[in-house]
Design a protein around this motif. Structure first.
Motif, mmCIF file in Angstrom:
data_model
loop_
_atom_site.group_PDB
_atom_site.id
_atom_site.type_symbol
_atom_site.label_atom_id
_atom_site.label_comp_id
_atom_site.label_asym_id
_atom_site.label_seq_id
_atom_site.Cartn_x
_atom_site.Cartn_y
_atom_site.Cartn_z
ATOM 1 N N GLU A 752 1.955 -2.131 -4.129
ATOM 2 C CA GLU A 752 2.113 -2.182 -5.581
ATOM 3 C C GLU A 752 2.835 -0.960 -6.102
ATOM 4 O O GLU A 752 3.742 -1.067 -6.929
ATOM 5 C CB GLU A 752 0.730 -2.239 -6.249
ATOM 6 C CG GLU A 752 0.043 -3.562 -6.121
ATOM 7 C CD GLU A 752 -1.418 -3.458 -6.503
ATOM 8 O OE1 GLU A 752 -2.164 -4.377 -6.151
ATOM 9 O OE2 GLU A 752 -1.801 -2.458 -7.139
ATOM 10 N N LEU A 755 6.464 -0.917 -5.200
ATOM 11 C CA LEU A 755 7.197 -1.852 -6.046
ATOM 12 C C LEU A 755 7.443 -1.241 -7.427
ATOM 13 O O LEU A 755 8.548 -1.304 -7.967
ATOM 14 C CB LEU A 755 6.410 -3.154 -6.167
ATOM 15 C CG LEU A 755 7.012 -4.212 -7.077
ATOM 16 C CD1 LEU A 755 8.387 -4.631 -6.571
ATOM 17 C CD2 LEU A 755 6.091 -5.421 -7.161
ATOM 18 N N LEU A 756 6.391 -0.623 -7.963
ATOM 19 C CA LEU A 756 6.535 -0.007 -9.282
ATOM 20 C C LEU A 756 7.582 1.097 -9.255
ATOM 21 O O LEU A 756 8.384 1.237 -10.171
ATOM 22 C CB LEU A 756 5.201 0.566 -9.755
ATOM 23 C CG LEU A 756 4.241 -0.454 -10.357
ATOM 24 C CD1 LEU A 756 2.898 0.169 -10.634
ATOM 25 C CD2 LEU A 756 4.837 -1.026 -11.640
ATOM 26 N N ARG A 757 7.601 1.869 -8.170
ATOM 27 C CA ARG A 757 8.601 2.939 -8.062
ATOM 28 C C ARG A 757 9.986 2.328 -8.001
ATOM 29 O O ARG A 757 10.936 2.846 -8.590
ATOM 30 C CB ARG A 757 8.340 3.797 -6.834
ATOM 31 C CG ARG A 757 7.179 4.748 -7.032
ATOM 32 C CD ARG A 757 7.089 5.787 -5.945
ATOM 33 N NE ARG A 757 8.108 6.817 -6.036
ATOM 34 C CZ ARG A 757 8.153 7.720 -6.993
ATOM 35 N NH1 ARG A 757 7.248 7.720 -7.937
ATOM 36 N NH2 ARG A 757 9.100 8.618 -7.016
ATOM 37 N N THR A 758 10.135 1.217 -7.279
ATOM 38 C CA THR A 758 11.427 0.546 -7.195
ATOM 39 C C THR A 758 11.890 0.098 -8.576
ATOM 40 O O THR A 758 13.063 0.195 -8.918
ATOM 41 C CB THR A 758 11.318 -0.681 -6.275
ATOM 42 O OG1 THR A 758 10.706 -0.275 -5.071
ATOM 43 C CG2 THR A 758 12.673 -1.274 -6.011
ATOM 44 N N LEU A 759 10.917 -0.358 -9.362
ATOM 45 C CA LEU A 759 11.275 -0.817 -10.696
ATOM 46 C C LEU A 759 11.436 0.352 -11.658
ATOM 47 O O LEU A 759 11.705 0.156 -12.835
ATOM 48 C CB LEU A 759 10.200 -1.763 -11.234
ATOM 49 C CG LEU A 759 10.041 -3.070 -10.451
ATOM 50 C CD1 LEU A 759 8.927 -3.910 -11.027
ATOM 51 C CD2 LEU A 759 11.345 -3.851 -10.414
ATOM 52 N N GLY A 760 11.244 1.570 -11.171
ATOM 53 C CA GLY A 760 11.568 2.735 -11.973
ATOM 54 C C GLY A 760 10.391 3.497 -12.546
ATOM 55 O O GLY A 760 10.562 4.291 -13.467
ATOM 56 N N ALA A 761 9.185 3.291 -12.003
ATOM 57 C CA ALA A 761 8.050 4.047 -12.525
ATOM 58 C C ALA A 761 8.078 5.466 -11.986
ATOM 59 O O ALA A 761 8.430 5.689 -10.833
ATOM 60 C CB ALA A 761 6.738 3.374 -12.112
ATOM 61 N N SER A 762 7.711 6.442 -12.832
ATOM 62 C CA SER A 762 7.674 7.828 -12.378
ATOM 63 C C SER A 762 6.355 8.079 -11.668
ATOM 64 O O SER A 762 5.398 7.323 -11.796
ATOM 65 C CB SER A 762 7.818 8.777 -13.548
ATOM 66 O OG SER A 762 6.682 8.687 -14.363
ATOM 67 N N ARG A 763 6.328 9.182 -10.905
ATOM 68 C CA ARG A 763 5.126 9.568 -10.194
ATOM 69 C C ARG A 763 3.941 9.673 -11.161
ATOM 70 O O ARG A 763 2.828 9.275 -10.875
ATOM 71 C CB ARG A 763 5.379 10.933 -9.570
ATOM 72 C CG ARG A 763 4.665 11.207 -8.297
ATOM 73 C CD ARG A 763 5.132 12.525 -7.763
ATOM 74 N NE ARG A 763 6.479 12.384 -7.221
ATOM 75 C CZ ARG A 763 6.732 12.475 -5.914
ATOM 76 N NH1 ARG A 763 5.759 12.701 -5.073
ATOM 77 N NH2 ARG A 763 7.950 12.330 -5.465
ATOM 78 N N PRO A 839 10.325 4.622 -1.752
ATOM 79 C CA PRO A 839 10.451 3.256 -2.233
ATOM 80 C C PRO A 839 11.146 2.307 -1.258
ATOM 81 O O PRO A 839 11.042 1.095 -1.407
ATOM 82 C CB PRO A 839 11.258 3.390 -3.517
ATOM 83 C CG PRO A 839 11.891 4.720 -3.459
ATOM 84 C CD PRO A 839 11.044 5.588 -2.596
ATOM 85 N N LEU A 840 11.827 2.836 -0.254
ATOM 86 C CA LEU A 840 12.557 1.952 0.651
ATOM 87 C C LEU A 840 11.628 0.919 1.298
ATOM 88 O O LEU A 840 12.038 -0.190 1.619
ATOM 89 C CB LEU A 840 13.246 2.766 1.739
ATOM 90 C CG LEU A 840 14.164 1.920 2.624
ATOM 91 C CD1 LEU A 840 15.386 1.459 1.854
ATOM 92 C CD2 LEU A 840 14.570 2.664 3.872
ATOM 93 N N VAL A 842 9.746 -1.056 0.234
ATOM 94 C CA VAL A 842 9.687 -2.342 -0.442
ATOM 95 C C VAL A 842 10.562 -3.382 0.243
ATOM 96 O O VAL A 842 10.282 -4.573 0.252
ATOM 97 C CB VAL A 842 10.044 -2.179 -1.932
ATOM 98 C CG1 VAL A 842 11.539 -2.108 -2.126
ATOM 99 C CG2 VAL A 842 9.468 -3.314 -2.752
ATOM 100 N N LEU A 843 11.661 -2.927 0.853
ATOM 101 C CA LEU A 843 12.580 -3.874 1.492
ATOM 102 C C LEU A 843 12.110 -4.254 2.890
ATOM 103 O O LEU A 843 12.552 -5.228 3.465
ATOM 104 C CB LEU A 843 13.977 -3.244 1.578
ATOM 105 C CG LEU A 843 14.654 -2.963 0.230
ATOM 106 C CD1 LEU A 843 15.968 -2.246 0.444
ATOM 107 C CD2 LEU A 843 14.874 -4.255 -0.522
ATOM 108 N N ARG A 844 11.268 -3.428 3.456
ATOM 109 C CA ARG A 844 10.904 -3.618 4.861
ATOM 110 C C ARG A 844 9.605 -4.395 5.043
ATOM 111 O O ARG A 844 9.244 -4.726 6.146
ATOM 112 C CB ARG A 844 10.737 -2.256 5.537
ATOM 113 C CG ARG A 844 11.959 -1.405 5.460
ATOM 114 C CD ARG A 844 12.662 -1.331 6.797
ATOM 115 N NE ARG A 844 13.865 -0.542 6.682
ATOM 116 C CZ ARG A 844 15.085 -1.029 6.904
ATOM 117 N NH1 ARG A 844 15.242 -2.283 7.265
ATOM 118 N NH2 ARG A 844 16.143 -0.267 6.770
#
Ligand SMILES: Nc1ncnc2c1ncn2[C@@H]1O[C@H](COP(=O)(O)OP(=O)(O)O)[C@@H](O)[C@H]1O
Ligand SMILES: [Mg+2]
Lengths: 847, 231
Positions: A752, A755-763, A839-840, A842-844
């Protein structure tokens, strides 16, 4: 077609292989029961040590081979009998009296024990200085309990006055046979030599004195057999007796009750942990569904698939139980500190292998039992699942076997309870209460969760809503977490509430103009002067009541002995043995109400039985009915009475209440004393007034409710410590279940948050979401627990204590915050890795 | 020329212990704003790695990746996250919806992370466009694969991205559902005028883009308009 069977060694090997990647996780599941097992083993061992210690120290508990108790002085015949017993005898007379510290005028009601002889014959009066326990007997010296010494800042060598006599304090009393930290808080003792007792002037008629005789026999005497022979003589003379053996039994029984209670509390912690295990195993199995389906495709039979996982659970359950048992053996070393104030002896601790064995067996059994429902669902995994993409969907239809298992679990709980309590009824009640408590907790949790979900303001920021939504992620353990953390919270909260209810109640009754000082043992000739002293101190006397002591001889013409012979007409021997404190008046008080019969305030018809009024509850307990005739012995005079009315008494108000009330016109001339209730406005005038009274009339005893309040507070502190210690187990189990659950769901959280980081969420945003999720969890759990204990305490206050239920807001808010923040802290500590995930990923991720 | 994405001498080496594995090497290309590009190649050829580098999900071992005029290697993790939130939309092979949120809430996430207000109408509008307005309050587990992918399409367009990356968007779907999703993807893309980069091994899908980049063994072996044959 060839029919082949996969053998057990292969299943073992598969189980071993399958667990390879998950061993630490499996151990984590099982860690939830470690504390429960530890608690059980610790308490079992404590129980064994107590038994051993009581066996080896029983003689020092009574200090002699035989002790005889009487409520009245011995008549000549009995005295002769007692003087023939044993090789050495001691006598003790004990009564409540004021002691006055000469140095500062401080005074307090204490238990004065006048001693003659070399008692105790086993053990000793432990004092500082050490020899004081022996030397005080021949001089005008006293031993004073250490709590009293501390309270009044007294030192050895100071003097105290008891009645008319001044004694030098020879030593500080630390321990006497049979005495515990609790008894010394409630009724601190002062020992004086019997030779000075008469001079104190406290032995008038009407004072309540306990007479005790301690007897030593030659070593090797069979005291039990001797006592058995004398039993009838003792009973005829109204002598209670106690031997080392019966003392052993009595002490053993009360501590068995204590350890049983503790065992059951520990068992609750274990059950909580088991539910944690079950829910973790459930998740574990769901994650394994795909590999199970593959195994099934390859020809593994359903039961074999179940076995592969069952072997893992058995292994890890055993390991967890061993760890728990070892931990329990360690904890047990510290238990004596927790209960030392309740113990009449020093407790030495030994490792108990039996207890450790029991713990391991119970732990292994229970972890299997609770894992079985999710394990058996493996049978239902079809090989077809391999071919479906969303393999982790489980059919939710209920398996009949699951119900059977739930039945087994309930049976196990019942069986355990029965082993502890040896009573079907109690075991049933315990099991029922446990089920009900869990059900109520669980339902409250569900209700709160749903209410929060439904009514959470949608206008709140996204982070808050996401934090809340996280509680509902698939495979969540929210409900079990709320139940376990909630249960711990509720235990602590209930403790807080009851303590508060009781203290408020006593407080209330001493506020306003309610009486807060009770004077008793006022002799008839002293009454007028006491009233005068009160007047000069401007202290109002709220009530002055005459009291006559008497004993019950017959009920409907039958004596205690008659009742003993007649097995069909049961009557408790208790009602004959005790001394009744009776008053007489012409009207009812505000707190009384007639429930049956007719109140009669004045007696005129000479010759007929005196119509008396009996308290309703006492009448019921003693099987006394309206119209029964009771024969009393009023210090020598026999008096026929008839139960004319039954009264309901509200015991809640501070005033003198009585089981038996006589009408005017009967007891006026009987030996009697008075009790007065007064109200003093503040501590300073209270001290002045008490000093004046004790100065003038040393025989008058004073109970200061402010002091009672302090004592009550102290006792609560001690009991509370024990309960908090046990509640701690349940809370710690909750925390471990929480940690396990955080780690189990870590993978999901990782997904989760990536995914959120991929969508641009900050730490920071992800941190906030995680913290909020745990805040919601902790807050809901705390709320569940608090609500539950609110309900329970309210019921307790209303029905049991008949007290106003007032909510102390501050501690509740404090507890709420503490539980919520603790949950957040633990959650965040265990989620550290999540924030730093690149975040990478997420693709794997595989689907 | 107006390039939204520019890669110059980009390489990626995975270090594991003493072994190093070169996954990408000497990658050079630019993508014009508003164009559609597909990246094709056999499994293990480095397509996903390349996409990750382009979208700022990972850092190149060497070379320059420039997105909308910003060099991604210079940025911190949080700055990269902000860039993604501002300019990039994603579609994944395995949908990647938040299981704890409803369809509607999933679509709103990128906008909510930005702190935008009054976003519900837009999210509902997008759900309507992918034909799921009626399912807006359903959770991902209550939706089929195709429906989940359509929700993720709506989410990808919700923040009005300048460039959209899709990694095998039809990889987990059957042929019929794939067709529907692909049609939606291209329709929405045309309407929004977004740059589209699709990784796929579905040649039909690749044929729908203006340009096809072929990758093999970590190198670009062909970069040509769609329809041009290899060799
Ligand atoms: N974290 C990693 N460490 C080492 N090698 C990796 C890592 N991730 C991917 N690879 C390797 O990089 C190569 C390219 O992978 P990938 O980009 O996923 O290919 P594609 O998407 O074209 O199938 C593969 O050989 C894979 O084994
Ligand atoms: Mg790939």
């Amino acid at each position: 077609m060839k029919q082949y069977d996969l053998n057990f060694p292969w299943l073992l090997k598969m189980a071993w292989r399958d667990s390879r990647k998950n061993r630490s996780r499996l151990l984590l599941f099982i860690s939830s029961i470690i504390l429960g097992i530890a608690a059980l083993v610790a308490i079992y061992s404590l129980g064994e040590n107590l038994r051993d210690n009581i066996d080896s120290q029983a003689a020092t508990l009574i200090g002699a081979d035989l002790a005889l108790y009487s409520g009245k002085p011995l008549d000549d015949k009995t005295a002769k009998l007692v003087n023939q017993l044993g090789t050495e005898r001691s006598e003790e007379r004990s009564f409540a009296s004021m002691v006055v510290f000469a140095k500062n005028g401080g005074n307090r009601l204490a238990q004065v024990k006048a001693l003659k002889g070399n008692y105790p014959y086993y053990g000793e009066l432990e004092t500082t200085p050490g020899e004081a326990g022996k030397t005080f007997r021949n001089k005008r010296e006293a031993l004073v309990d250490q709590t009293l010494m501390l309270q009044y800042g007294a030192q050895v060598g100071d003097s105290i006055r008891i009645g008319e006599v001044s004694f030098a304090i020879a030593g500080i009393l630390q321990k006497a046979p049979g005495q515990t930290g609790i008894t010394s808080t409630v009724a601190p003792s002062v020992y004086i030599p019997m030779d000075y007792l008469d001079q104190t002037g406290l032995m008038q008629k009407g004072s309540r004195v306990a007479y005790r005789y301690y007897i030593k026999y030659a070593p090797g005497t069979d005291v039990e057999a001797l006592v058995e022979k004398r039993k009838d003589d003792f009973e005829k003379a109204d002598l209670d007796y106690r031997t080392v053996e019966s003392q052993k039994e009595d002490t053993g029984r009360s501590f068995r009750d204590l350890t049983r209670f503790l065992t059951l509390v520990g068992f609750v912690a274990l059950l909580l942990g088991c539910i944690g295990v079950a829910s973790a195993v459930y998740i574990y199995i769901r994650e394994k569904l795909k590999s199970i389906a593959v195994l099934r495709c390859l020809g593994v039979k359903a039961y074999q698939a179940v076995l592969i996982f069952m072997i893992q659970i058995v292994g890890i359950g055993f390991l967890g139980s061993v760890i728990g048992a070892v931990l329990g053996a360690v904890i047990q070393q510290f238990l004596p500190i927790v209960i030392k104030d309740f113990l009449p002896f020093e407790l030495t601790t030994d490792i108990s292998w039996l207890s450790i064995g029991q713990g391991v067996v119970i732990g292994t059994l229970i972890s299997i039992l609770f894992s079985l429902p999710p394990l058996l669902s493996i049978r239902k995994v079809s090989p077809l699942n391999v071919l479906r993409s969303n393999a982790d969907e489980v059919k939710s239809e209920k398996d009949p076997i699951t119900w059977l298992l739930y039945g087994l679990i309930v049976l196990f709980v019942f069986g355990f309870a029965w082993l502890q309590m040896q009573s079907w009824m109690q075991a049933l009640i315990f099991t029922g209460s446990i089920l009900a408590a869990f059900a109520v907790l669980y339902l409250t949790a569900l209700l709160l969760i749903n209410l929060t979900r439904r009514f959470f303001p949608t206008s709140w920021s996204y982070l808050w809503r996401q934090g809340l939504a996280n509680l509902f992620r698939p495979n969540n353990q929210t409900a079990i977490l709320i139940v376990s953390i909630g249960l711990g919270t509720s235990l602590i909260c209930t403790l807080l509430f009851t303590q508060d209810i009781l203290l408020t109640r006593v407080n209330l009754s001493t506020s306003g103009n309610q009486p807060n000082i009770v004077l008793f043992d006022i002799q008839p000739g002293q009454k007028e002067q006491v009233l005068k002293i009160a007047q000069s101190h401007k202290i109002p006397v709220n009530q002055s009541v005459p009291i006559v002591n008497m004993r019950l001889e017959e009920v409907n013409g039958k004596t205690a002995a008659d009742f003993q012979k007649d097995t069909t007409d049961k009557q408790s021997a208790r009602i004959f043995g005790r001394e009744y404190r009776v008053t007489f008046r012409d009207s009812l008080t505000k707190a009384e109400k007639i429930t049956e019969g007719k109140w009669q305030g004045i007696y005129t018809e000479n010759g007929t039985p005196v119509p008396i009024s009996v308290e309703q509850g006492f009448a019921t307990r003693s099987r006394i009915k309206l119209g029964d005739t009771l024969t009393f012995n009023v210090q020598g005079t026999i008096m026929q009475t008839i139960v004319g009315s039954l009264r309901d008494v509200n015991w809640g108000e501070v005033q003198t209440n009585f089981l038996v009330v006589f009408p005017n016109g009967v007891l006026e001339e009987a030996p009697q004393f008075h009790v007065m209730l007064t109200h003093v406005p503040d501590a300073a005038s209270s001290a002045r007034f008490q000093q004046a009274i004790v100065q003038a009339f040393p025989n008058i005893s004073i109970i200061d409710l402010a002091l009672v309040l302090r004592v009550l507070d102290e006792i609560f502190g001690k009991i509370g410590f024990v309960i908090r210690f046990m509640a701690g187990f349940s809370i710690l189990t909750g925390i471990i279940v929480l940690i396990a659950s955080v780690l189990i769901s870590k993978y999901q959280r990782l997904q989760e948050s990536v995914l959120l980081r991929t969508l641009g969420a900050s730490r920071k945003q992800i941190f906030a979401i995680t913290a909020l999720e745990y805040f919601f969890l902790g807050a809901l759990a705390a709320l569940t627990g608090i609500l539950l204990s609110l309900g329970g305490s309210w019921a307790l206050a209303t029905y049991s204590f008949e007290a106003e239920f007032s909510l102390a807001l501050l501690p509740v808010v404090g507890l709420f915050l503490a539980v919520s923040l603790l949950t957040v802290l633990i959650g965040l500590l265990n989620s550290r890795g999540i924030l730093s995930q690149p975040p990478l990923e997420v693709l794997r991720q595989e689907s | 020329m107006n390039n939204i994405l520019r890669l110059q001498n980009v390489g990626k080496i995975y270090q594991s212990g003493s072994n190093s594995l070169t996954v990408l090497q000497d990658v050079n290309f630019s993508i014009e704003a508003g164009s559609t590009v597909s990246i094709v190649g056999p499994s293990g050829s480095g397509k996903t790695t390349l996409l990750g580098l382009c979208a700022g999900l990972d850092r190149a071992s060497n070379g320059i990746v420039e997105l909308h005029g910003t060099e991604l290697n210079q940025l911190s993790e949080d700055q990269l996250a902000a860039v993604r939130n501002e300019h990039i939309g994603f579609i994944f092979q395995n949908f990647q919806l938040m299981p704890t949120l409803t369809a509607l809430e999933n679509v709103m996430v990128p906008l909510e992370l930005r702190g935008e207000k009054n976003i519900k109408p837009r999210a509902l509008d997008l759900l309507d466009k992918v034909g799921l307005a009626a399912r807006s309050h359903h959770y991902p587990t209550q939706l089929s694969g195709g429906e989940q992918q359509r929700v993720s399409l709506a989410r990808a367009f919700s923040n009005r991205p300048k460039i959209l990356f899709a990694d095998e968007p039809t990889g987990n779907l059957d042929a019929e559902t794939s067709e529907k999703v692909v049609k939606l993807l291209f329709d929405l893309n045309r309407e929004a005028g977004t740059t589209l980069v699709v990784v796929t091994h579905d040649l039909d899908l690749a044929a729908k883009t203006q340009r096809v980049i072929r990758v093999k063994g970590g190198r670009i072996i062909q970069d040509a308009p769609a329809g041009a044959d290899i060799n």
